[in-house]
Design a protein around this motif. Structure first.
Motif, PDB file in Angstrom:
ATOM      1  N   ALA A 197       0.843  -1.201   0.000  1.00 44.84           N
ATOM      2  CA  ALA A 197       0.000   0.000   0.000  1.00 44.84           C
ATOM      3  C   ALA A 197       0.878   1.250   0.000  1.00 44.84           C
ATOM      4  CB  ALA A 197      -0.929  -0.004   1.219  1.00 44.84           C
ATOM      5  N   ILE A 198       1.942   1.232   0.801  1.00 45.43           N
ATOM      6  CA  ILE A 198       2.855   2.385   0.865  1.00 45.43           C
ATOM      7  C   ILE A 198       3.518   2.589  -0.500  1.00 45.43           C
ATOM      8  CG2 ILE A 198       5.034   3.193   1.881  1.00 45.43           C
ATOM      9  CD1 ILE A 198       4.133   1.579   4.463  1.00 45.43           C
ATOM     10  N   ASN A 199       3.943   1.493  -1.111  1.00 41.55           N
ATOM     11  CA  ASN A 199       4.693   1.606  -2.370  1.00 41.55           C
ATOM     12  C   ASN A 199       3.818   1.874  -3.585  1.00 41.55           C
ATOM     13  OD1 ASN A 199       7.778   1.038  -2.137  1.00 41.55           O
ATOM     14  ND2 ASN A 199       6.772  -0.201  -0.577  1.00 41.55           N
ATOM     15  N   SER A 200       2.559   1.457  -3.539  1.00 43.44           N
ATOM     16  CA  SER A 200       1.684   1.679  -4.699  1.00 43.44           C
ATOM     17  C   SER A 200       0.864   2.952  -4.542  1.00 43.44           C
ATOM     18  CB  SER A 200       0.742   0.483  -4.872  1.00 43.44           C
ATOM     19  OG  SER A 200      -0.152   0.427  -3.776  1.00 43.44           O
ATOM     20  N   GLY A 201       0.709   3.418  -3.297  1.00 39.76           N
ATOM     21  CA  GLY A 201      -0.144   4.581  -3.054  1.00 39.76           C
ATOM     22  C   GLY A 201      -1.626   4.265  -3.096  1.00 39.76           C
ATOM     23  N   SER A 202      -1.972   2.980  -3.127  1.00 41.95           N
ATOM     24  CA  SER A 202      -3.393   2.586  -3.169  1.00 41.95           C
ATOM     25  C   SER A 202      -3.667   1.564  -2.078  1.00 41.95           C
ATOM     26  CB  SER A 202      -3.729   1.928  -4.515  1.00 41.95           C
ATOM     27  OG  SER A 202      -3.476   2.815  -5.565  1.00 41.95           O
ATOM     28  N   PRO A 203      -4.941   1.416  -1.673  1.00 37.88           N
ATOM     29  CA  PRO A 203      -5.266   0.328  -0.751  1.00 37.88           C
ATOM     30  C   PRO A 203      -4.924  -1.020  -1.393  1.00 37.88           C
ATOM     31  CG  PRO A 203      -7.119   1.831  -0.976  1.00 37.88           C
ATOM     32  CD  PRO A 203      -6.135   2.195  -2.042  1.00 37.88           C
ATOM     33  N   VAL A 204      -4.389  -1.941  -0.598  1.00 35.57           N
ATOM     34  CA  VAL A 204      -4.022  -3.263  -1.119  1.00 35.57           C
ATOM     35  C   VAL A 204      -4.630  -4.348  -0.251  1.00 35.57           C
ATOM     36  CG1 VAL A 204      -2.123  -4.869  -1.589  1.00 35.57           C
ATOM     37  CG2 VAL A 204      -1.858  -2.437  -2.139  1.00 35.57           C
TER      38      VAL A 204
END
Lengths: 158, 760
Positions: free
Chosen positions: B267-274
């Protein structure tokens, strides 16, 4: 991108006509949960081993994870959402609560649907018939005793 | 339209069969409306998937993610080499979020991917190329402890993850002077908790509020601490928000830390909820089962059946990483010693690293595994001495006022009454021919005072709402075991209201009071005591505010306050009065249960809990002499868990816990083939179905214990403990041979009856 594989599927869902465009090889479970937003049907294994995804197909209990969507064409599908419509709770559900048959609750929708199918076919089952009817539905919490009591009690009241 | 709510349930502690208050959540569960972890979805949410090692032990030479990153729809690809990768763990910090140099079991996490849908994430995982150099592996824990065995962790030489040796009394002298010594080797396989809902976690990263993990945990505060440390985030920037939990049984105390940490990192690396959701196969191959154990145990007895001492040499199988295995090994190695008056103990336990699935914990924390060994040995001794196994247990079992060999202080104790009740109900004095009968007893702690010596108890808040209802704020989680219903009943009793007027709020770590977690059978006794104290404090505050409002003293009944001149005051009126006169504050009771510090010393001697629960089970079985098939006809479960708060949910705990005990006795257990899990499905790893269980009869011996709220104690874990010994003893009684290797399959019983193993 896989639209070529998709077909229009027309079936009866919880008493109403339903038509969707879907890959007929997808499981009925995936269609119900991910395409139609019916999250009441649970997914515990995806392989027909746990029974959490039990729904009724033409009044018979099936593991919806094992039913290819194409197989529901022209047929009747009933899910847990159909049992408590209009503010009313089905007697099976009432007895599940009354007898303490719901613990974590994850198996409950599938368990209720197996009970629903049983009582449609056999309105006055004996305890052994109840146990056989729910033997494909795993429950890790309850030891099944209060579930069995609930189904027998619902049969009496219905 | 509003669904029917369970108003008709009595608000008194349910004494009547078939009654008992239940949390309103049961209605959303039974109608399919409850939202579990697997049901969660968020706008813009990505799906995460983990690449796992195909080798039991290998060096990672190269990881190439180029092709995976180039796939359309892939939003993040993580490898160990690219991460800060801070070590983390539970008892021992021996894990990394992703493997860097080596993999240590088939399933070890090597890379993680987030993509727009699951199918793309799966394709991306397959597109990652990893070059491995295979290393020699070790699967058997006793082989792992031998000189020259392949080593798993540089900082744990000899593959010893944890070990302990202790002696209390002088064992050699005791054994030299004994009339009889019985000795046997017992083996217990690794057990999967098999909660029905696979673990799922949605991680959301927000630049202002930090990381929120939407996942259901038995011990969210403990996981929050570990995740914050692994991510190097301040604790207040990590929040765990629990959806409805589809079963736990100890398996979700810490759940699957890799899933939480990796979903957060994605989530931190993609900037989206995972969202990461384990498959059932992953639950079996990369989950956290309870340790397997090999127990060599011997017992010294006098000819009249008095136990003089016991020795045990135990090897537990840690798998590749430790999890809670050191603590489970500790409980496994000692708790059973305290159920009898045993003057001397000598125990060695070694926890060995092997190239297999890492381990965690399961309901009863190894106490049930040791019960199989210790209670089998009691019956072996009784048979050799010609004594009645019931009489031998009654002669030795602990009683109120005892201090056990490990320093446990036995308070209120109905153990001997449990034994007598269970034996009576099974028909011990008029046994049927052709059947086998077995007994077993257990003690289990109600929370630990030594888990964290600085933090021993629990706290709670009770708030009077403006509508006159009461909200309890507690960190104790309910996943169907009935904790919140019990809390509502306890508070309702203190406040003299109906429990349906009470709501329990425990969802988010950032707002709920801290809790050690739903573990160690502590919730009713420790958490419940905090609820009682909070409700009593609120009651005092309500009285004070009501007297102020009425201008004269007040009394209370059925949720209404009466002044001495007969004015009636509704709770809502009092709440509003306080709200208005304080510019918006609420009447809030605080409950803090701070037990006395334990006198636990360096050797582990001392009173480790505020209270103990007791149980005795009796079993009747039949063994088919031509096939060895074991049929359990009846099981009687007699329990002293103090005063029962709720008979309906307590019966549910007994039925369910006994069912798990029967599964573990008769057919459950991990099977391995060169480190690979050989039964990674619900078909191959069989748990009990509705057709596999006998008639189960719960009996409650309600010896009120002032340690817990209104005399109540814990029940949820001890329910499965005596099953193991009782079934084993009954099977031996019926078959005429002992099976010392769980589970008790027809094959093993047949082979033993055919003389392929030792006879009695």
């Amino acid at each position: 991108m896989n639209n070529l594989k998709k077909q229009v599927l027309i079936f009866q869902l919880n008493g109403e006509p339903m038509g969707i465009l879907a890959d007929p090889a997808e499981s009925l479970l995936t269609i119900l949960r991910e395409k139609l937003g019916l999250y009441g049907t649970k997914a515990g294994c995806g392989k027909g081993e746990c029974g959490a995804c039990t729904v009724l197909l033409d009044d018979r209990a099936v593991n919806s994870c094992l039913v290819p969507a194409g197989k529901v064409q022209g047929r009747k599908v009933e899910t847990i959402e159909n049992l408590s419509q209009g503010g009313k709770v089905h007697p099976i559900q009432e007895e599940f609560v009354e007898k303490g048959a719901v613990q974590c609750g994850f198996c409950s929708p599938g368990m209720v649907m197996s009970a629903h199918a049983l009582l449609k076919e056999n309105p006055q089952p004996n305890p052994e018939q109840v146990r056989v009817a729910i033997s494909g539905n795993l429950c890790r919490c309850s030891g099944y005793k209060q579930i069995e009591e609930a189904i027998l009690s619902a049969a009496e009241k219905m | 339209m509003i669904l029917k709510t369970p108003e008709k349930n009595t608000h008194q502690y349910g004494k009547v069969e078939g009654t008992g208050y239940q949390s309103p959540e049961v209605w959303s569960k039974v109608t399919g409306k409850a939202v579990y972890g697997i049901d969660l979805a968020m706008p813009g949410m990505l799906h995460g998937k983990i690449l796992r090692s195909p080798h039991p032990h290998a060096r990672i030479k190269k990881v190439d993610t180029t092709a995976a990153k180039a796939l359309p729809g892939v939003r993040a690809v993580l490898t160990g080499a690219e991460l800060e990768n801070r070590p983390f763990g539970i008892a021992v910090e021996d894990e990394l979020p992703l493997a860097v140099d080596s993999v240590r079991y088939i399933g070890d996490e090597v890379a993680a991917v987030a993509a727009v849908d699951l199918r793309t994430a799966e394709r991306a995982i397959k597109a990652i190329k990893v070059e491995y150099e295979e290393l020699p592996a070790v699967y058997d824990p006793s082989e792992a402890l031998q000189v020259g065995a392949p080593q798993l962790h540089d900082n744990f030489p000899g593959n010893v993850a944890w070990q302990r040796e202790m002696e209390r009394g002088s064992s050699d002298a005791v054994f030299a002077g004994a009339d009889l010594v019985v000795e046997e080797n017992f083996t217990i396989p690794a057990i999967n908790a098999t909660y029905l809902e696979p673990i799922a976690c949605v991680a959301v990263d927000d630049p202002y509020t930090g990381i929120t993990l939407h996942t259901a945990l038995q011990s969210p505060d403990a996981v929050r601490n570990i995740v914050a440390k692994a991510l190097n985030y301040p604790l207040s920037k990590v929040n765990i928000n629990g959806p409805v939990m589809g079963g736990g049984f100890g398996g979700r105390v810490y759940g699957n830390l890799k899933v939480y940490i990796l979903s957060a990192l994605l989530a931190i690396n993609s900037g989206s909820p995972v969202k990461i959701q384990l498959t059932r196969e992953e639950e079996f191959t990369a989950g956290r089962p309870m340790i397997a154990a090999a127990i060599k145990m011997k017992m010294a007895v006098k000819s009249d059946g008095t136990i003089l001492g016991r020795e045990a040499d135990i090897i537990t199988d840690n798998g590749a990483y430790s999890g809670q295995a050191p603590w489970v090994s500790k409980t496994l190695s000692e708790r059973n010693d305290s159920v009898y008056r045993i003057p001397s103990i000598k125990t060695r336990v070694r926890l060995a690293y092997t190239n297999k699935i890492p381990t965690g914990q399961y309901r009863a924390y190894g106490n049930q595994a040791a019960n199989f060994a210790a209670e089998s040995l009691i019956d072996m001794a009784a048979k050799k001495l010609g004594l009645d196994p019931l009489e031998m247990r009654l002669k030795n079992c602990v009683r109120e006022g005892d201090i056990t060999v490990h320093g446990l202080k036995i308070g209120k104790c109905g153990l001997s009454e449990c034994l007598q009740a269970a034996a009576r109900e099974i028909g011990w004095d008029h046994k049927k021919t052709g059947r086998g009968y077995g007994l077993s007893v257990a003690i289990h702690a109600n929370g630990s005072l030594v888990f964290d010596k600085k933090f021993r108890g629990a706290s709670a808040l009770a708030r009077l709402e403006l509508d006159g209802r009461v909200t309890l704020f507690s960190g104790e989680q309910d996943y169907g075991q009935g904790t919140h219903a019990a809390f509502a009943q306890i508070a309702a009793r203190a406040l003299d209201v109906n429990p349906s007027q009470v709501t329990v709020e425990s969802k988010e770590t950032k707002t709920a009071p801290f809790s050690t977690g739903a573990l160690a059978m502590r919730q009713t006794t420790v958490g419940g005591k905090a609820i009682q104290l909070a409700a009593e404090d609120l009651r005092e505050k309500i009285f004070k505010a009501a007297a102020e409002l009425a201008g004269e003293p007040v009394t209370m009944g059925n949720g209404v306050l009466y002044s001495i001149t007969g004015q009636n005051l509704e709770l809502a009126e009092i709440a509003y009065h306080y709200h208005n006169t304080t510019s918006g504050l609420s009447l809030t009771g605080e409950g803090k249960f701070v037990p006395e510090e334990s006198d636990y010393d360096e050797s582990g001697y001392g009173n480790i809990s505020v209270a103990y629960s007791y149980a005795a089970h009796a079993v009747e079985v039949e063994v088919d002499k031509t096939t060895g098939a074991l049929t359990i006809n009846r099981l009687v479960a007699a329990h002293d868990s103090g005063r029962i708060v709720n008979h309906l949910t307590s019966r549910g705990q007994v039925y369910g816990g006994v069912a798990q005990g029967i599964g573990m006795s008769c057919f459950e257990g991990y099977l391995f083939d060169e480190g690979r899990v050989a039964n990674a499905s619900l078909v191959d790893y069989k748990i009990p179905t509705a057709l596999d269980l006998p008639e189960i009869k719960p009996l409650f011996i309600e010896v009120e214990d002032p340690a817990g709220p209104y005399g109540s104690k814990g029940l949820g874990e001890i329910v499965m403990v005596p099953v193991l010994g009782a079934v084993a003893n009954a099977a031996a009684d019926a078959a005429g041979v002992w099976i010392t290797d769980l589970p008790l399959t027809a094959e093993k019983i047949y082979q033993a009856m055919a003389g392929w193993e030792c006879e009695i």
